[in-house]
Design a protein around this motif. Structure first.
Motif, PDB file in Angstrom:
ATOM      1  N   LEU A 182       0.876  -0.964   0.365  1.00 54.38           N
ATOM      2  CA  LEU A 182       0.010  -0.309  -0.216  1.00 54.38           C
ATOM      3  C   LEU A 182       1.022   1.543   0.121  1.00 54.38           C
ATOM      4  CD1 LEU A 182      -2.451  -0.601   2.536  1.00 54.38           C
ATOM      5  CD2 LEU A 182      -2.983  -0.157   0.305  1.00 54.38           C
ATOM      6  N   THR A 183       0.448   2.435  -0.632  1.00 57.72           N
ATOM      7  CA  THR A 183       1.124   3.839  -1.459  1.00 57.72           C
ATOM      8  C   THR A 183       0.752   4.656   0.282  1.00 57.72           C
ATOM      9  OG1 THR A 183       1.227   3.453  -2.581  1.00 57.72           O
ATOM     10  CG2 THR A 183       1.632   5.782  -2.351  1.00 57.72           C
ATOM     11  N   SER A 184       2.034   4.681   0.927  1.00 62.93           N
ATOM     12  CA  SER A 184       0.965   5.841   2.801  1.00 62.93           C
ATOM     13  C   SER A 184       0.295   6.931   2.455  1.00 62.93           C
ATOM     14  CB  SER A 184       2.853   5.953   3.017  1.00 62.93           C
ATOM     15  OG  SER A 184       4.087   4.991   2.818  1.00 62.93           O
ATOM     16  N   ASP A 242      -4.865  -1.936  -7.172  1.00 66.12           N
ATOM     17  CA  ASP A 242      -5.245  -2.421  -6.021  1.00 66.12           C
ATOM     18  C   ASP A 242      -4.300  -3.403  -5.473  1.00 66.12           C
ATOM     19  OD1 ASP A 242      -6.096  -4.096  -4.501  1.00 66.12           O
ATOM     20  OD2 ASP A 242      -8.486  -3.851  -5.485  1.00 66.12           O
ATOM     21  N   SER A 243      -3.924  -3.158  -4.264  1.00 65.06           N
ATOM     22  CA  SER A 243      -2.955  -3.218  -3.647  1.00 65.06           C
ATOM     23  C   SER A 243      -3.429  -5.012  -3.286  1.00 65.06           C
ATOM     24  CB  SER A 243      -2.565  -3.064  -2.820  1.00 65.06           C
ATOM     25  OG  SER A 243      -3.143  -2.980  -1.904  1.00 65.06           O
ATOM     26  N   ASP A 244      -4.108  -5.418  -3.004  1.00 63.59           N
ATOM     27  CA  ASP A 244      -4.299  -6.434  -3.302  1.00 63.59           C
ATOM     28  C   ASP A 244      -4.363  -7.208  -4.341  1.00 63.59           C
ATOM     29  OD1 ASP A 244      -4.633  -5.951  -0.245  1.00 63.59           O
ATOM     30  OD2 ASP A 244      -6.884  -5.672  -0.399  1.00 63.59           O
ATOM     31  N   THR A 245      -4.690  -7.423  -5.336  1.00 63.85           N
ATOM     32  CA  THR A 245      -5.176  -7.792  -6.386  1.00 63.85           C
ATOM     33  C   THR A 245      -3.940  -8.010  -7.845  1.00 63.85           C
ATOM     34  OG1 THR A 245      -6.639  -6.558  -7.667  1.00 63.85           O
ATOM     35  CG2 THR A 245      -7.866  -8.544  -6.209  1.00 63.85           C
ATOM     36  N   CYS A 246      -4.048  -5.913  -7.736  1.00 62.61           N
ATOM     37  CA  CYS A 246      -2.520  -5.942  -8.769  1.00 62.61           C
ATOM     38  C   CYS A 246      -3.132  -5.547  -9.380  1.00 62.61           C
ATOM     39  CB  CYS A 246      -1.625  -7.056  -9.408  1.00 62.61           C
ATOM     40  SG  CYS A 246       0.015  -7.042  -7.998  1.00 62.61           S
ATOM     41  N   LYS A 247      -4.017  -5.601  -9.873  1.00 63.49           N
ATOM     42  CA  LYS A 247      -6.136  -5.012 -10.862  1.00 63.49           C
ATOM     43  C   LYS A 247      -5.381  -4.062 -11.371  1.00 63.49           C
ATOM     44  CE  LYS A 247      -8.256  -9.398 -11.425  1.00 63.49           C
ATOM     45  NZ  LYS A 247      -9.460 -10.166 -11.402  1.00 63.49           N
ATOM     46  N   SER A 274      10.855   5.178   2.919  1.00 60.49           N
ATOM     47  CA  SER A 274      10.460   3.967   2.522  1.00 60.49           C
ATOM     48  C   SER A 274      10.393   3.801   1.446  1.00 60.49           C
ATOM     49  CB  SER A 274       8.511   3.904   2.842  1.00 60.49           C
ATOM     50  OG  SER A 274       8.534   3.974   2.146  1.00 60.49           O
ATOM     51  N   GLY A 275      10.871   4.787   0.456  1.00 58.73           N
ATOM     52  CA  GLY A 275      10.891   4.722  -0.770  1.00 58.73           C
ATOM     53  C   GLY A 275      10.416   5.135  -1.799  1.00 58.73           C
ATOM     54  N   THR A 276       9.582   4.154  -2.719  1.00 63.51           N
ATOM     55  CA  THR A 276       8.765   4.010  -3.572  1.00 63.51           C
ATOM     56  C   THR A 276       7.188   4.032  -2.677  1.00 63.51           C
ATOM     57  OG1 THR A 276       9.138   2.124  -4.442  1.00 63.51           O
ATOM     58  CG2 THR A 276      10.003   3.746  -5.334  1.00 63.51           C
ATOM     59  N   ALA A 277       7.234   2.933  -1.879  1.00 62.14           N
ATOM     60  CA  ALA A 277       5.735   3.368  -1.167  1.00 62.14           C
ATOM     61  C   ALA A 277       5.374   4.401  -0.718  1.00 62.14           C
ATOM     62  CB  ALA A 277       6.109   1.521  -0.067  1.00 62.14           C
ATOM     63  N   GLY A 278       6.636   4.966  -0.351  1.00 66.84           N
ATOM     64  CA  GLY A 278       5.873   6.418   0.700  1.00 66.84           C
ATOM     65  C   GLY A 278       5.952   7.431   0.018  1.00 66.84           C
ATOM     66  N   GLY A 279       6.222   7.470  -1.568  1.00 67.01           N
ATOM     67  CA  GLY A 279       5.921   7.946  -2.550  1.00 67.01           C
ATOM     68  C   GLY A 279       7.421   8.422  -3.589  1.00 67.01           C
ATOM     69  N   LEU A 280       8.010   8.161  -3.258  1.00 67.20           N
ATOM     70  CA  LEU A 280       9.477   8.640  -3.989  1.00 67.20           C
ATOM     71  C   LEU A 280       9.501   8.363  -5.486  1.00 67.20           C
ATOM     72  CD1 LEU A 280      11.740  10.218  -3.036  1.00 67.20           C
ATOM     73  CD2 LEU A 280      12.816   7.499  -3.148  1.00 67.20           C
ATOM     74  N   LEU A 281       9.496   9.400  -6.387  1.00 70.33           N
ATOM     75  CA  LEU A 281       9.792   8.751  -7.484  1.00 70.33           C
ATOM     76  C   LEU A 281      10.685   8.854  -8.588  1.00 70.33           C
ATOM     77  CD1 LEU A 281       7.762  12.331  -8.853  1.00 70.33           C
ATOM     78  CD2 LEU A 281       6.555  10.492  -8.984  1.00 70.33           C
ATOM     79  N   LYS A 282      10.079   7.902  -9.140  1.00 72.09           N
ATOM     80  CA  LYS A 282      11.294   7.416 -10.091  1.00 72.09           C
ATOM     81  C   LYS A 282      11.599   7.953 -11.316  1.00 72.09           C
ATOM     82  CE  LYS A 282      12.512   3.428 -11.720  1.00 72.09           C
ATOM     83  NZ  LYS A 282      12.572   2.410 -12.315  1.00 72.09           N
ATOM     84  N   LEU A 283      12.382   9.653 -11.027  1.00 78.82           N
ATOM     85  CA  LEU A 283      12.861   9.975 -12.633  1.00 78.82           C
ATOM     86  C   LEU A 283      14.220   9.838 -13.208  1.00 78.82           C
ATOM     87  CD1 LEU A 283      13.328  12.966  -9.238  1.00 78.82           C
ATOM     88  CD2 LEU A 283      10.651  12.085 -10.669  1.00 78.82           C
ATOM     89  N   LYS A 284      13.539  10.036 -14.187  1.00 77.88           N
ATOM     90  CA  LYS A 284      14.653  10.605 -15.641  1.00 77.88           C
ATOM     91  C   LYS A 284      15.289  11.689 -15.986  1.00 77.88           C
ATOM     92  CE  LYS A 284      13.007   5.608 -16.834  1.00 77.88           C
ATOM     93  NZ  LYS A 284      12.754   4.806 -17.958  1.00 77.88           N
ATOM     94  N   TYR A 285      16.270  12.401 -16.329  1.00 84.03           N
ATOM     95  CA  TYR A 285      16.066  13.368 -16.652  1.00 84.03           C
ATOM     96  C   TYR A 285      18.289  13.655 -17.566  1.00 84.03           C
ATOM     97  CZ  TYR A 285      17.815  13.995 -11.724  1.00 84.03           C
ATOM     98  OH  TYR A 285      19.306  13.990 -10.821  1.00 84.03           O
TER      99      TYR A 285
END
Length: 317
Positions: A70-72, A107-112, A280-291
Motif C-alpha cells: 500500500l502506498t503511504s 489494487d494493492s490486493d490483486t495488482c489489477k 520508505s522509498g517508492t512505497a512512501g511516494g518517492l518518484l522514479k525520475l529520468k532526466y
C-alpha cells in the motif's frame, strides 16, 4: 500550517457525498503526448505484477512479494481545492523545469489496474507559492514571495525545525494547526484532475515544484473511485488514497541551479528531514525520475505505481 498526521482537522464531507469537478472552458483538454508514451517500470524495491487469463496476479520480479505494498497515506494539507480543473496540462503560464508525471493506480490486493479513477494532483510553483492561496504561501524570491535578492543557491541543509505546510497567515506569522484553509484568490495553476485509463495510468504535464519553509519538495495527490464521469466532470464516489510524491536530493539540488528556482531565498528542508515523507522509498511516494544529469532544465520524466485499497476511505483529514 503544520501538517501533522496525528492532528485531525475538521471533517469534510465532500468526498463522502457528491463530489463534482468543474471542467475548464466546458471541455476537457486533449490527452497530453509524451513522445510516444512513458513506460512504467518498477524499482528494485517493487515487484512488477501481471494478470493472467484467470485473473490471478503473478509477479515478474525476483522478489518474494506478490504485489505492491500500500502506498503511504498522508495528510491532505490545507491547500486542497475540491472543485478543480479537469485537465492533464496544469502548467498554465508558470515558469519552471518541465515535468511529465505518469502514474499507475492498482489494487494493492490483486495488482489489477484501477480504471476510470479520478486522480488529483496539486503543488506549489518554482518559488513555493500555491495557487488559490498566494497570500498565505511562504515562498521566497520573485513576485509574491517577499524575498530579497539571493546570495546563493540553497545548500540543501535546513536551518530550522520543519514546520509543515505554509502557515495560515502572513509570511511573518507563526504556524497553526492542521485543517483546510478556504481559498484566498481565484488562481488555479498547477492543479488538475484526470481519469485513469484501462491500464490504470494517468499522465500530467506540469513543472518541477519548488520548496518553501519547513517542507521538502513534493506534490499532493488524491485518488477517487466509485464515482461517475459526466458532462460536468466527476461526481460522487469516495477518496481511497491521499498522499504525496517526493523527489530525491540529487534532482532537487540540480533544479536549484536553474532559474527561477535559483532565485529563491527560502531555506530548504531535505528529504531526510521532512516530517511527512516516511523514508520508505517508492512505497512512501518517492518518484522514479529520468532526466539529463547535465541539463535538467530540458525536462524531467517522473513515474510511480500507487497501490491503493479501493474499498477504503482515506481523505487525509
Amino acid at each position: 500550517m503544520t501538517e501533522n498526521e496525528k492532528a485531525h482537522g475538521p471533517e469534510h464531507e465532500q468526498d463522502l457525498t457528491r463530489r463534482k469537478v468543474i471542467m475548464a472552458g466546458g471541455a476537457a483538454v486533449a490527452a497530453v503526448g509524451v513522445g510516444g508514451g512513458l513506460a512504467m517500470t518498477a524499482s528494485a524495491s517493487e515487484s512488477t505484477a501481471t494478470t493472467g487469463p484467470s485473473g490471478t496476479a503473478s509477479s515478474t520480479s525476483s522478489a518474494a512479494e506478490t504485489c505492491y505494498k500500500l502506498t503511504s497515506e498522508t495528510t491532505e494539507g490545507p491547500y486542497y481545492i475540491d472543485a478543480d480543473k479537469l485537465r492533464q496540462d496544469i502548467t498554465e503560464d508558470k515558469e519552471g523545469i518541465p515535468l511529465t508525471l505518469t502514474l499507475k493506480v492498482i489494487d494493492s490486493d490483486t495488482c489489477k489496474p484501477i480504471s476510470n479513477a479520478a486522480v488529483d494532483i496539486w503543488h506549489c510553483d518554482a518559488l513555493g507559492i500555491y495557487s488559490g492561496y498566494e497570500s498565505l504561501s511562504t515562498g521566497g524570491g520573485g513576485a509574491g514571495g517577499g524575498g530579497t535578492p539571493p546570495t546563493g543557491a540553497p545548500s540543501g541543509t535546513p536551518t530550522g525545525t520543519p514546520t509543515g505546510e505554509p502557515p495560515s497567515g502572513p509570511p511573518s506569522g507563526g504556524t497553526g494547526g492542521g485543517g483546510h484553509e478556504e481559498p484566498t484568490d481565484d488562481e488555479r495553476y498547477l492543479r488538475g484532475t484526470w481519469r485513469t485509463d484501462k491500464q490504470g495510468r494517468v499522465t500530467f504535464r506540469t513543472i518541477f515544484p519548488g520548496w518553501y519553509r519547513g517542507r521538502t519538495v513534493h506534490i499532493h495527490t488524491k485518488v477517487h473511485v466509485d464515482g461517475k464521469w459526466t458532462d460536468a466532470g466527476y461526481e460522487g464516489g469516495h477518496t481511497c488514497h491521499t498522499g504525496q510524491f517526493f523527489f530525491d536530493e540529487e534532482s532537487v539540488l540540480a533544479s536549484a541551479q536553474v532559474e527561477p528556482y535559483s532565485t529563491s531565498t527560502t531555506e530548504r528542508t531535505t528529504l531526510t528531514e521532512d516530517h511527512i515523507y516516511d523514508q520508505s522509498g517508492t512505497a512512501g511516494g518517492l518518484l522514479k525520475l529520468k532526466y539529463d544529469k547535465k541539463h535538467i532544465a530540458k525536462g524531467v520524466l517522473g513515474s510511480l505505481t500507487m497501490g491503493v485499497a479501493p474499498d477504503e476511505t482515506h481523505d487525509g483529514t
